[in-house]
Write a protein that holds these residues in place. Structure first.
Motif, short mmCIF file in Angstrom:
data_model
loop_
_atom_site.label_atom_id
_atom_site.label_comp_id
_atom_site.label_asym_id
_atom_site.label_seq_id
_atom_site.Cartn_x
_atom_site.Cartn_y
_atom_site.Cartn_z
N GLU A 186 0.83 -1.20 0.00
CA GLU A 186 0.00 0.00 0.00
C GLU A 186 0.87 1.25 0.00
O GLU A 186 0.56 2.25 -0.65
N LEU A 201 2.02 1.83 -3.40
CA LEU A 201 0.94 2.41 -4.22
C LEU A 201 0.80 3.90 -3.95
O LEU A 201 0.71 4.72 -4.88
N LEU A 202 0.78 4.25 -2.65
CA LEU A 202 0.62 5.66 -2.30
C LEU A 202 1.75 6.49 -2.90
O LEU A 202 1.53 7.58 -3.42
N ARG A 203 2.96 5.93 -2.80
CA ARG A 203 4.09 6.64 -3.37
C ARG A 203 3.92 6.76 -4.89
O ARG A 203 4.24 7.79 -5.47
N ALA A 204 3.41 5.70 -5.51
CA ALA A 204 3.25 5.72 -6.96
C ALA A 204 2.25 6.77 -7.40
O ALA A 204 2.38 7.35 -8.47
N VAL A 205 1.22 7.01 -6.60
CA VAL A 205 0.24 8.01 -7.02
C VAL A 205 0.57 9.39 -6.45
O VAL A 205 -0.26 10.29 -6.51
N GLY A 206 1.75 9.55 -5.88
CA GLY A 206 2.17 10.91 -5.59
C GLY A 206 2.35 11.27 -4.13
O GLY A 206 2.43 12.44 -3.79
N LEU A 207 2.42 10.28 -3.24
CA LEU A 207 2.73 10.60 -1.85
C LEU A 207 4.23 10.86 -1.75
O LEU A 207 5.03 10.01 -2.13
N SER A 208 4.60 12.02 -1.24
CA SER A 208 6.02 12.32 -1.17
C SER A 208 6.64 11.64 0.05
O SER A 208 5.92 11.18 0.95
#
Ligand SMILES: Nc1ncnc2c1ncn2[C@@H]1O[C@H](COP(=O)(O)OP(=O)(O)O)[C@@H](O)[C@H]1O
Ligand SMILES: [Mg+2]
Lengths: 278, 847
Positions: free
Chosen positions: B750, B753-760
């Protein structure tokens, strides 16, 4: 044979002088060291024209996912350049790459696309809310309507079917109106009906909203939804097709497999292809 | 299966290290307590055995372990008579004086003032060990009033050398004197004196200084002839002794003293072990969490083992075996750490005067056994539930994609927790109403029940706290805040168990904070209401001082009244009692003693005044005749009145004559000084200051200074408790680190995924941090809330014992919660860094 070759030569040029949404130049990516070194990408140069739907095909292990990851700023190539619009990625640090992931690209994985603690709507809005922005309400409505998720917005991923989950993932990828949407086997885990839902939705965003979509698939039928198919083998672009039909794609795959000497991996791909096609 | 267990142990190093650390800390505490109290015991055993003669002759009650300076003595003629006994090889008279302090060249009391200062006449008596009690190690024996010998440790500590002039403070007149150091003696078995200082004069000198020049002794030591037993000699001695003087066999004296010391050390040990137990209970939460998660992570593998034919018992045992190994290793390291802890405790107690640096630290078999048993048992108990759950994994689950060991029914937990809380509250309310020591027990048990109940229910009870934090997070940190809150709610039990560990620590800390604050407030109120005198003289060493000081202050111009208050311990009507003694005429002019029944002036010969609360608790009625036992004997006194609770610092008051009739040497504990109406307070203060300036153990304080000094003492006690509770809190912090690390591992995909959609990276770190703060603040809020309830109940129950002001340190409690939030942030540092380091693609690819 010759007509295909001709098509390949012609279509290596940027199609109809369209704007290029994403471009790779001599992209190489190697894994491992010494004897065990594997070149997942072995010098790929390719352009994805804006407002078109492109499929990437190839045997398992041919480098499709690696290509998607490098182009979507998820991975760093060993050498070569990736342009998203005018921005070249290789010089960027983690902060800039994060911003690019939020704003310039959308990504749809084969599975596990959604954060289980967030509702469908929150998942769709995630990249924007991470950036501290609000989605454009009109565009949000459009995306939700096209994906047919209106009455599922407050559901959690666990309450959605696989097809619905992938549509939520697509909606998320589209909401920020990115330059390109990359989808790595988005229908790989879906039955044919759900797969068709997702594919026609992607097709629709390209046609009605001019979205650029690049999709990896094993399925000739899925490939037939696209404008152009690019074939990869051993980390190289080996061929491509325009305005493909399922039959043409299947034929081309067979040819490539034969050329590769009927490797196990390629046979596997074939099997997947014919199954899905049947 | 063993191989599987071992392989797993190695594979889950970090996890196991964290829970192992909980065991290490808990066991270290247990081992450290034992080793330290054993060290003290060895020291005191050495002192007792090295100083007790074959047969000891003393006035009755004067030479007991807890005896204070006595007025009674034995004449020299008795010593000569004893020396002629057929069984006696030798009889030596000895004079012992308490309250003789050696003042170092720096003007301060040597040994810090916490330990006793003793003076002896030099005696060649042999102890039951066969060695002489005192041995001259260097120089020569002192001769005359102006020469002394000191014990080796005192010389080492003070830096005095033979030939130097030494300053002494004594209970004699005048209190300050000087003498030249002529010799150094070693004492007993040559080991530690536990910080006490010894000053030696020759016999005529000590008699001249402290016994009005009479040839009398405080005790006589007899040595048996070969072939004569202690008991035989004792019986011979008893036949010739005057009434009021008794002989006891040395072994019996030593055994008795060891028993008394053992009792005190037992209290100390129990006190320390209570904190060890707290640390271990907190550790249990950490271990349960760790093993639950280990099992959950491994459930697929366990199912595979089951599918291949492993029985439930084998699976269960493989988990328990793992726990056994963790317990064993943790206990081993804990034992070592315990030794270090004992050294630290030794140093700490050395600071307050109990110096046992000369003794080796014994590690008894008992210590080792208890450490291992406790460490291993605690680990096994904590791992039992997870192990049972592991054995329930069905073989078919090996084939499934994601195996979840569901957080099974909250139902039973709710019922058990609810019942416990209800019972606990009932007990607290009963205790609240009941008050007294029974009430305190009720509150204690009730508090325990509520604590356990709330731990069980914390997934539910904690919800409002998490909801408030969640709303706050959302508005402050948007999506990241929302994700953090949602994560903390994902495994409510795990979050709750982690928070509960911190909750326990903070419950106790807050209870103590309220108790301490209320004690301070009550003391202050009592002093302000009672003491009318502007100046108070007291001892810094807690030991009484010479009445000559009161006399010299009384003679100063501008001083109107000096009321001395003396304190003795004894028994009233069979109950242990702290008894105050004063001249009530002078006392009335410096203290406002509010009487409940009768008049203050009733405290005369053969009467006693009693605190109203104590009178009620011990069923003493005014007019009743009760036995008053002091060390010199028992007298019958009449209860002549009662004073209002908290209007005197001790529960009983008698006249100075009554105390002296009890055999006690007149020594003052407090002097309350009032000035003449026209005298200037500053001048009077300066005059008194001048008189006491060269007395390092005496302090002169204004009322406010006196109150502040009392508060400071209470604070020191509180800090000590906080220090001991800190270890439990450290374990709780480890628990948070553990839980965070685990949830990150579980959610690797997860996070990818978050990093992939733009979580820095920064946002990811913040997410982990916020989750950590949720856990910490949840624990703190629940803990502080319960602390407020328990602390208030406890203070209420002790109202009769003088804790009549309930004061809640709100700011401090808020600080605790804020500190917990900071702890949360710190606990998140490593897990957050680890999460941020995850490679996006690898994370996504993780199963
Ligand atoms: N993290 C990795 N480490 C080592 N080799 C990898 C890694 N990821 C991919 N590869 C290798 O690179 C090649 C291309 O992989 P990939 O791009 O995933 O292929 P595709 O998606 O076309 O199946 C494969 O041979 C694969 O084994
Ligand atoms: Mg792939």
């Amino acid at each position: 044979m010759s007509n295909i070759s001709a098509a390949v030569t012609a279509d290596r040029l940027p199609a109809e002088g369209r704007r290029v949404a994403a471009r790779a130049a001599d992209l190489r990516k190697t894994y491992g060291r010494g004897d065990t070194v594997v070149a997942a990408l072995d010098g790929v140069s390719i352009e994805f024209a804006a407002g078109r739907f492109t499929a990437v095909m190839g045997a398992s292990g041919s480098g499709k996912s690696t290509l998607m990851h490098c182009m979507a700023a998820l991975d760093k190539p060993t050498s070569g350049e990736v342009y998203l619009g005018d921005v070249e990625l290789s010089t960027l640090g983690d902060k800039e790459l994060t911003r690019i992931r939020r704003d310039k690209v959308g990504f749809v994985f084969q599975a596990f696309n959604l954060v289980p603690t967030l509702t469908a709507q929150e998942n769709i809005e995630l990249p924007l809310s991470l950036a501290g922005r609000k989605p454009d309400p009109d565009w949000f409505d459009t995306v939700v309507d096209v994906t047919g998720l209106r009455d599922r917005l407050s559901h959690r991923p666990s309450e959605l079917s696989g097809g619905q989950q992938q549509r939520v993932a697509c909606a998320r990828a589209l909401l920020s109106q990115p330059d390109v949407v990359f989808a790595d086997e988005p229908t790989g885990n879906l039955d044919s009906t759900s797969g068709a839902e997702v594919l026609s939705f992607l097709r629709d965003t390209v046609d009605s909203h001019g979205q650029t979509v690049v999709m990896v698939t094993h399925d000739p039928v899925a490939a037939a939804y696209t404008d152009r198919v690019v074939f990869l083998a051993d980390g190289l672009v080996v061929d491509e097709l325009h305005q493909p039909s399922a039959e043409l794609v299947l034929e081309q795959l067979k040819r490539l497999t034969a050329a590769a000497g009927g490797s196990a991996a390629a046979t596997g791909t074939m099997a997947t292809g014919s199954e899905a096609g049947a | 299966m063993l191989k599987v267990t071992l392989r797993n142990l190695l594979a889950r190093k970090v996890r196991l290290v964290l829970s192992g650390l909980a065991i290490v800390i808990g066991v270290a505490f247990v081992a450290g307590s034992f080793i330290f109290t054993d060290t003290l015991r060895a020291t005191f055993d050495g002192i007792v055995k090295g100083t007790t003669a074959d047969v000891q002759v003393c006035p009755k009650g004067a030479c007991s372990f807890d005896s204070v300076a006595d007025t009674r003595t034995i004449p020299a003629s008795v010593v000569r008579q004893l020396g002629r006994l057929p069984g006696a090889a030798a009889a030596h008279g000895n004079d012992q004086v308490q309250g003789v302090y050696v003042i170092g060249p720096d003007g301060k009391v040597v040994g810090g003032g916490g330990a006793p200062g003793l003076a002896f006449s030099f005696t060649p008596t042999k102890a039951i060990t066969g060695n002489r009690i005192l041995t001259l190690a260097a120089g020569r024996l002192p001769h005359g009033v102006h020469q002394i010998a000191l014990d080796q440790q005192t010389v080492d500590k003070s830096g005095y050398r033979i030939g130097d002039t030494v300053h002494l403070q004594t209970p004699g007149t005048p209190p300050m004197m000087t003498a030249r150091l002529t010799g150094i003696v070693t004492f007993g078995e040559g080991n530690s004196l536990a910080g006490a200082t010894l000053t030696m004069w020759d016999r005529p000198a000590i008699q001249q200084l402290f016994f009005h020049g009479r040839d009398v002794f405080t005790e006589v030591g007899l040595t048996t002839k070969p072939g004569v037993s202690q008991v035989e000699l004792r019986d011979q001695a008893r036949r010739v002794l005057p009434t009021g003087v008794t002989a006891r066999a040395g072994d019996a004296v030593a055994a008795q003293n060891q028993k008394e010391i053992g009792k005190i050390l037992g209290f100390l040990n129990t006190f320390l072990l209570v904190f060890a137990a707290i640390a271990l209970v907190v550790g249990i939460f950490l271990i349960i969490n760790t093993f639950s998660i280990l099992v959950a992570q491994r459930s697929r593998e366990l199912a595979l083992l089951r599918a291949m034919g492993a029985s439930r018992r084998q699976v269960n045992r493989s988990v328990l075996l793992e726990a056994l190994a963790v317990g064993f290793i943790g206990s081993t390291i804990g034992l070592g750490a315990g030794y270090l802890l004992a050294i630290a405790l030794k140093g700490l107690f050395g600071l307050i005067g109990l110096d046992v640096s000369g003794t080796t630290m014994p590690v008894h078999v008992r210590t080792v056994v208890v450490s291992y048993v406790v460490g291993i048992l605690v680990t096994l108990v904590a791992a039992y539930l997870p192990a049972r759950r592991a054995s329930r994994v069905a073989p078919v689950e090996a084939m499934r994609d994601d195996v979840t060991l569901g957080e099974s029914g909250m139902g039973r937990r709710l019922v058990v927790g609810g019942v416990l809380i209800a019972l606990g509250i009932a007990a607290i309310v009963a205790g609240w109403i009941g008050s007294g020591s029974g009430g305190l027990t009720g509150i204690g048990l009730g508090a325990l029940a509520v604590l356990v109940g709330v731990s069980l229910l914390s997934p539910v009870v904690g919800r409002p706290v998490v909801a408030v934090l969640g709303a706050l997070y959302r508005s402050l940190y948007g999506t990241v805040g929302q994700l953090a809150t949602a994560n903390s709610l994902r495994n409510p039990r795990r979050t709750a168990a982690t928070a509960s560990a911190l909750m326990i620590g903070l419950t106790l800390v807050s209870t103590m904070a309220i108790f301490g604050q209320s004690t301070k407030a009550s003391t202050e109120q009592a002093i302000r209401q009672t003491v009318t005198a502007p100046l108070i003289v007291s001892s810094k060493t807690q030991s009484p001082f010479s009445p000559a000081i009161a006399a010299s202050i009384r003679s100063l111009p501008g001083v109107k009244t000096v009321a001395e208050l003396r304190i003795a311990s004894g028994k009233v009507d069979g109950n242990d009692a702290t008894i105050g003694a004063a001249d009530v005429g002078q006392l009335a002019r410096t203290l406002n003693v509010r009487m409940a029944v009768g008049a203050l002036s009733a405290a005369a010969t053969h009467t006693i005044l009693v605190d109203a609360g104590t009178a009620k608790a011990n069923h003493l009625r005014v007019g009743e005749r009760v036995p008053l036992r002091l060390q010199g004997g028992t007298q019958t006194v009449v209860v002549a009145g009662t004073f209002a609770t908290n209007s005197m610092p001790m529960p009983y008051l008698v006249s100075l004559q009554t105390l002296q009739a009890g055999g006690l040497k007149p020594m003052d504990a407090y002097l309350f000084v009032s000035k003449a109406p026209k005298a200037d307070i500053d001048t009077v203060t300066a005059e008194i200051q001048k008189t006491v300036a060269d007395l390092p153990t005496i302090s002169l304080q204004t009322q406010q200074q006196f109150i502040d000094a009392q508060s400071k003492q209470i604070d020191q006690f509180l800090y000590m408790i906080y220090g001991l509770l800190a270890l439990a809190i450290v374990i709780a912090i480890l628990g948070i680190v553990n839980t965070l690390a685990l949830s990150i591992i579980e959610r690797t995909r997860e996070i990818g995924l978050l990093r992939a959609v733009g979580l820095s990276r920064a946002q990811l770190r913040r997410m982990v941090r916020l989750e950590s703060v949720v856990i910490a603040v949840l624990g703190a809020v629940l803990g502080v809330a319960m602390g407020i309830v328990f602390g208030s109940a406890m203070v209420r129950a002790l109202a009769d014992q003088g804790l009549n002001v309930l004061s809640i340190p709100w700011i401090q409690l808020v600080v605790f919660v804020v500190a917990a939030a900071v702890i949360g942030v710190l606990a998140a540092v490593l897990p957050a860094r680890r999460a941020a380091k995850l490679d996006v693609l690898q994370a996504i690819a993780t199963e």
